[in-house]
Design a protein around this motif. Structure first.
Motif, short mmCIF file in Angstrom:
data_model
loop_
_atom_site.label_atom_id
_atom_site.label_comp_id
_atom_site.label_asym_id
_atom_site.label_seq_id
_atom_site.Cartn_x
_atom_site.Cartn_y
_atom_site.Cartn_z
N ASN A 172 7.73 -34.70 22.52
CA ASN A 172 8.91 -34.10 23.16
C ASN A 172 9.14 -32.68 22.64
OD1 ASN A 172 10.09 -36.66 24.61
ND2 ASN A 172 9.66 -37.30 22.51
N THR A 173 8.12 -31.88 22.64
CA THR A 173 8.16 -30.55 22.02
C THR A 173 9.25 -29.67 22.62
OG1 THR A 173 5.76 -30.79 21.84
CG2 THR A 173 6.69 -28.64 21.28
N SER A 174 9.46 -29.75 23.91
CA SER A 174 10.43 -28.87 24.58
C SER A 174 11.87 -29.17 24.19
CB SER A 174 10.27 -28.98 26.09
OG SER A 174 10.52 -30.31 26.53
N LEU A 175 12.11 -30.27 23.50
CA LEU A 175 13.47 -30.65 23.11
C LEU A 175 13.85 -30.11 21.73
CD1 LEU A 175 13.52 -34.36 24.36
CD2 LEU A 175 14.13 -32.27 25.60
N TYR A 176 13.05 -29.17 21.19
CA TYR A 176 13.28 -28.65 19.85
C TYR A 176 13.41 -27.12 19.89
CZ TYR A 176 12.16 -33.19 17.81
OH TYR A 176 12.18 -34.52 17.46
N ALA B 266 7.15 -33.74 28.38
CA ALA B 266 8.00 -32.87 27.57
C ALA B 266 7.31 -32.41 26.29
CB ALA B 266 9.31 -33.59 27.22
N GLY B 267 6.10 -32.94 25.99
CA GLY B 267 5.44 -32.62 24.73
C GLY B 267 4.06 -32.03 24.91
N ILE B 268 3.55 -31.47 23.84
CA ILE B 268 2.20 -30.92 23.89
C ILE B 268 1.17 -32.04 24.04
CG2 ILE B 268 2.71 -28.78 22.67
CD1 ILE B 268 1.83 -30.03 20.10
N LEU B 269 1.50 -33.23 23.53
CA LEU B 269 0.67 -34.42 23.73
C LEU B 269 1.46 -35.42 24.57
CD1 LEU B 269 -0.90 -34.93 20.19
CD2 LEU B 269 -1.73 -33.51 22.07
N THR B 270 0.79 -36.07 25.48
CA THR B 270 1.50 -37.03 26.33
C THR B 270 1.82 -38.31 25.58
OG1 THR B 270 -0.64 -37.83 27.12
CG2 THR B 270 0.45 -36.13 28.43
N LYS B 271 0.88 -38.80 24.79
CA LYS B 271 1.09 -40.05 24.06
C LYS B 271 0.24 -40.03 22.80
CE LYS B 271 3.11 -44.15 24.17
NZ LYS B 271 4.58 -44.29 24.20
N LEU B 272 0.89 -39.96 21.65
CA LEU B 272 0.18 -39.89 20.38
C LEU B 272 -0.62 -41.17 20.11
CD1 LEU B 272 -0.11 -37.72 18.25
CD2 LEU B 272 1.78 -38.75 17.00
N GLU B 273 -0.20 -42.27 20.68
CA GLU B 273 -0.87 -43.55 20.48
C GLU B 273 -2.32 -43.51 20.96
OE1 GLU B 273 -1.32 -47.34 19.14
OE2 GLU B 273 0.49 -46.11 18.91
N ARG B 274 -2.62 -42.61 21.88
CA ARG B 274 -3.99 -42.51 22.41
C ARG B 274 -4.98 -42.05 21.35
NH1 ARG B 274 -4.85 -42.36 27.78
NH2 ARG B 274 -6.48 -40.78 27.59
N ASN C 36 -0.50 -17.92 6.54
CA ASN C 36 0.26 -19.16 6.44
C ASN C 36 1.51 -19.03 7.30
OD1 ASN C 36 0.63 -21.80 5.24
ND2 ASN C 36 2.35 -20.91 4.15
N LEU C 37 1.66 -19.89 8.30
CA LEU C 37 2.84 -19.89 9.15
C LEU C 37 3.73 -21.09 8.79
CD1 LEU C 37 1.25 -19.13 12.66
CD2 LEU C 37 2.38 -17.52 11.12
N GLU C 38 5.02 -20.81 8.62
CA GLU C 38 5.97 -21.88 8.32
C GLU C 38 6.94 -22.01 9.50
OE1 GLU C 38 5.87 -23.87 5.86
OE2 GLU C 38 4.49 -22.87 4.46
N TYR C 39 7.04 -23.21 10.06
CA TYR C 39 7.93 -23.49 11.18
C TYR C 39 9.02 -24.46 10.74
CZ TYR C 39 3.89 -22.03 14.09
OH TYR C 39 2.84 -21.37 14.66
N GLU C 40 10.19 -24.30 11.36
CA GLU C 40 11.24 -25.32 11.24
C GLU C 40 11.68 -25.69 12.66
OE1 GLU C 40 15.56 -26.29 9.16
OE2 GLU C 40 14.58 -24.36 8.82
N MET C 41 11.68 -26.99 12.93
CA MET C 41 12.01 -27.49 14.27
C MET C 41 13.31 -28.28 14.20
SD MET C 41 8.56 -27.33 13.63
CE MET C 41 7.82 -28.93 13.41
N ILE C 42 14.27 -27.92 15.04
CA ILE C 42 15.57 -28.59 15.08
C ILE C 42 15.80 -29.12 16.49
CG2 ILE C 42 18.06 -28.30 14.77
CD1 ILE C 42 17.43 -25.95 12.90
N ALA C 43 16.13 -30.40 16.58
CA ALA C 43 16.37 -31.01 17.89
C ALA C 43 17.56 -30.35 18.58
CB ALA C 43 16.63 -32.51 17.73
#
Length: 551
Positions: free
Chosen positions: A367-371, A338-346, A543-550
């Motif tokens: 979980n990028t697709s959930l925003y 669901a995210g651009i990265l599978t596991k940030l811990e890697r 400069n790009l400004e994003y706001e992400m809402i679940a």
């Protein structure tokens, strides 16, 4: 390969001696450079491809056919200067010197200009080409005074300019650098890149310019000697001794040139022209020969191999859009992540503790697709032309289609899809982030995410298909303040690391002077934000400004 190099070196040496016996005067000095110094320098500047571990074919061709071009140039100097045979044959060497210049340019555009010592090495090939031009002009000249000027300029570029830039570049490969030394070294590199050109132009036009170049060159050579004597690791006694003695001789000859230049500015003669060969030209050839022997046995290697970086070989067409990956058979029906990265811990390192990041930051990356995402673009005033050109292209191909100034906040439809990269069996399962605008059918971005590890460090590898190639960005993850995450393509000091922007084709990459820095953070009200800054040639453009809402 070693037997071939040994045999080729022996033949070059014997031919050099033969031509020295057959030619008198200035040509004798040139044969050292043409037959010995150029091939020895080439042997120490291979372009090793990271993926295959092989030297580039360009370098192999230059090394393989050098001797044939050198023999032709040697034959040219057997004829009287200004004769038709001398003129025609000298053009052949000019072609080879242009090929050397092309090799330096290829290395530079593939690696980028961020590695200072390699910039110096590549500059030597430019000076080899300029030396080829002045040598051809020398062969074409007929008036004695003009002939002498081209002779002096050729000697300068073929020896001083080519080898001094190589020597300071190789020094940077082995230098033990701290911050103060780093500034001094950068200054010495810039000085040795620029000063030979000033000296060469001054020789042909203005004695004051020549002397200014000599003063800069001498100061930089003193810095070179300081590095060699006190700040380089001593591995091989003979190699170290040769390099150190060479540095002392070269410093002495450059100081001698400065003093002689001061006398000439006052209209006085300190050393007669016919004696200059014994006080300057013979010692400098000996000094460079001694140094080249030392460096040949020291074998300085590049600190960072940035040639043929790994790539996702998915190239675009003249229209990308949000359905490009699906229409070309890359999209899989089942979405695995669901995210651009599978596991940030890697991406954990000793200086990157994932558990210290804000939970919302980790959640967005995995979980990028959930925003739901909204975007506001701020172009700098000075980037108006860049913005117009970028908008015209991006709107046509529907890739990286950034809003124009005045469009305000725009909402995005964001989704993650799984990619089957059937071109590369070792890099098959990937994620792609597709963003399009809710209020139109335009695509904001269609990019593929993977990971790339080298030298114990893992990078985010982002690929955008563009016409006939792909644009790849390697991001290094770093801590920001208050649990934020920073993803940057800005190179570290000295060019260490793989982070950067590249245009990639199947067999070649071109490093773009374009850098990004993303900071994903949570504001005081608990809102998830992302700030995305862009620089072109070090100048901020966007400069790009994003706001992400679940959701």
């Amino acid at each position: 390969m070693k037997n071939y190099l040994l045999r080729s070196s022996l033949i070059s040496f014997l031919l050099c001696l033969l031509f020295i016996i057959m030619v008198s005067g200035f040509g004798r000095f040139l044969f050292f450079s043409i037959f010995l110094f150029i091939p020895a320098s080439l042997a120490l500047v291979p372009t090793i491809k990271r993926m295959s571990g092989e030297s580039s074919r360009y370098h192999t061709l230059l090394s393989k056919y050098h001797l044939y071009f050198a023999i032709i140039m040697g034959a040219a100097l057997l004829f009287p200067i200004g004769s038709a045979f001398c003129e025609i044959l000298s053009i052949v060497w000019l072609i080879y010197s242009f090929a050397l210049f092309g090799y330096g340019i290829r290395r530079l555009v593939e690696r980028g200009y961020y590695v200072m010592e390699e910039n110096a090495v590549d500059t030597s090939f430019l000076y080899a080409f300029i030396g080829g031009i002045t040598l051809t002009m020398y062969c074409f000249s007929s008036h004695p005074s003009i002939t002498y000027l081209y002779q002096a300029a050729t000697f300068h570029f073929q020896f001083t300019a080519v080898l001094s830039t190589l020597f300071i570049g190789w020094t940077g490969r082995i230098l033990l650098i701290d911050k103060k030394l780093c500034l001094l070294y950068r200054g010495a590199v810039i000085g040795l890149i620029v000063s030979p050109l000033l000296i060469g132009i001054g020789m042909l036009s203005n004695s004051w310019l020549q002397n200014i170049g000599l003063w800069i060159y001498t100061l930089c050579m003193i810095a070179y000697g300081y590095f060699i004597l006190f700040h380089t690791e001593k591995k091989n006694f003979i190699a170290t001794l040769c390099i150190q003695l060479s540095a002392i001789i070269l410093i002495a000859t450059s100081i001698l040139s400065v003093i002689n230049g001061i006398y000439q500015l006052q209209g006085l003669t300190w050393i007669r022209t016919n004696s200059w060969v014994y006080y300057y030209q013979i010692p400098i050839v000996f000094g460079f020969a001694l140094g080249l022997i030392g460096w040949y046995y020291r074998k300085p290697l590049e600190r960072r191999n940035l040639y043929q970086l790994p790539q996702i070989n998915i190239n675009g067409t003249w229209f990308i859009g949000k359905n490009f990956l699906k229409e070309n058979g890359y999209e899989e029906e089942i979405v695995s992540h669901a995210g651009i990265l599978t596991k940030l811990e890697r991406y954990r390192r000793s200086d990157l503790m994932i558990d210290q990041l804000h939970p919302k930051v980790i959640s967005f990356m995995e979980n990028t697709s959930l925003y739901d995402i909204s975007l506001h673009a701020h172009w700098t005033k000075g980037a108006w032309l860049f913005e117009k050109l970028h908008k015209a292209l991006s709107n046509k191909i529907q890739q990286a289609n950034i809003p124009s100034p005045g469009e305000g906040i725009r909402k995005l439809d964001s989704k993650i899809i799984s990619i089957n990269n059937h071109h590369q069996y070792w890099n098959r399962k990937l994620n792609a982030w597709i963003c399009s605008y809710q209020d139109s059918d335009e695509t904001f971005i269609a990019g593929i995410y993977s990971e790339h590890e080298y030298d114990g460090e893992r990078y985010v590898h982002f690929t955008m298909p563009v016409p006939n190639c792909n644009r790849a960005t390697f991001y290094r993850l770093e801590h920001g303040i208050n649990g934020s995450l920073q993803c940057t393509s800005v190179p570290r000091r000295g060019g260490d690391g793989d982070e950067g922007h590249y245009l990639m084709t199947k067999n070649f990459s071109f490093r773009i002077p374009f850098n990004e820095n993303l900071i994903i953070w949570v504001d005081d009200y608990g809102r998830l934000q992302m700030t995305h800054r862009f620089w072109f040639f070090g100048v901020k453009v966007l400069n790009l400004e994003y706001e992400m809402i679940a959701k």
